[in-house]
Design a protein around this motif. Structure first.
Motif, PDB file in Angstrom:
ATOM      1  N   GLY A   1      35.474  33.305  29.772  1.00  0.00           N
ATOM      2  CA  GLY A   1      34.911  34.829  29.566  1.00  0.00           C
ATOM      3  C   GLY A   1      34.989  35.379  30.961  1.00  0.00           C
ATOM      4  O   GLY A   1      34.961  36.565  31.027  1.00  0.00           O
ATOM      5  N   LEU A   2      34.961  34.792  31.887  1.00  0.00           N
ATOM      6  CA  LEU A   2      35.054  35.287  33.339  1.00  0.00           C
ATOM      7  C   LEU A   2      36.377  35.437  33.958  1.00  0.00           C
ATOM      8  O   LEU A   2      37.113  34.386  33.930  1.00  0.00           O
ATOM      9  N   SER A   3      36.757  36.676  34.230  1.00  0.00           N
ATOM     10  CA  SER A   3      38.257  36.955  34.796  1.00  0.00           C
ATOM     11  C   SER A   3      38.317  38.097  35.759  1.00  0.00           C
ATOM     12  O   SER A   3      37.173  38.631  36.094  1.00  0.00           O
ATOM     13  N   GLU A   4      39.488  38.344  36.051  1.00  0.00           N
ATOM     14  CA  GLU A   4      39.391  39.333  37.207  1.00  0.00           C
ATOM     15  C   GLU A   4      38.929  40.760  36.475  1.00  0.00           C
ATOM     16  O   GLU A   4      38.468  41.707  37.227  1.00  0.00           O
ATOM     17  N   ALA A   5      39.117  40.871  35.032  1.00  0.00           N
ATOM     18  CA  ALA A   5      38.591  42.083  34.669  1.00  0.00           C
ATOM     19  C   ALA A   5      37.067  42.211  34.229  1.00  0.00           C
ATOM     20  O   ALA A   5      36.651  43.253  34.556  1.00  0.00           O
ATOM     21  N   THR A   6      36.465  41.011  34.136  1.00  0.00           N
ATOM     22  CA  THR A   6      35.115  40.916  33.650  1.00  0.00           C
ATOM     23  C   THR A   6      34.248  40.621  35.072  1.00  0.00           C
ATOM     24  O   THR A   6      33.140  40.835  35.241  1.00  0.00           O
TER      25      THR A   6
END
Length: 148
Positions: free
Chosen positions: A34-39
């Motif tokens: 769930g952790l990404s460059e977007a979040t």
């Protein structure tokens, strides 16, 4: 020649979407589902807020529309990194906060950011690094739009 144009150009590189996306991708790779460059901007801003906050309050901090922040927060909630509770005065308002797993994920991304900065400063003397840190802190002490 005045250094302002050169400084402005360098700042442009730092704040460009491509620069940030690549950095955030490196910081978040395999840290948590769930952790990404977007979040990342959402979870990072939540950690800096240090208290439950609404998506509407986070939106200007991360430079995104409230609805985008809400969608990205939903992904973090689904991953167990963020919680959502009803607001105190307005039960329709959701307050977002980090879970323990979210705090650990942010801690790891900050460790990676420190390492990335240290790599970038390799070859600089201790004196140059200290001077850069001091001058950058001084430069950012007042947001550009407020410096007069």
């Amino acid at each position: 020649m005045h250094p302002a144009p050169s400084i402005a150009a360098s700042l442009g590189v730092i704040v460009s979407r491509g620069f940030r996306t690549g950095l955030y991708r490196e910081l978040t790779a395999d840290v948590a589902e769930g952790l990404s460059e977007a979040t990342y901007p959402v979870i990072s801003a939540l950690e800096r807020a240090n208290e439950p906050v609404s998506a509407a309050a986070l939106a200007p901090v991360v430079g995104l529309d409230r609805s985008v922040v809400s969608r990205r927060a939903a992904a973090l909630i689904d991953a167990g990194l963020v919680t959502s509770t009803p607001g105190h005065g307005d039960r329709r308002q959701a307050l977002l906060a980090l879970t323990a797993a979210g705090a650990r994920a942010v801690e790891e991304t900050r460790r990676r950011l420190d390492a990335a900065v240290a790599r970038q400063l390799q070859g600089w003397s201790s004196s140059e690094q200290e001077q850069f840190a001091s001058l950058l802190a001084r430069f950012t002490a007042t947001p550009l739009g407020e410096s007069g």
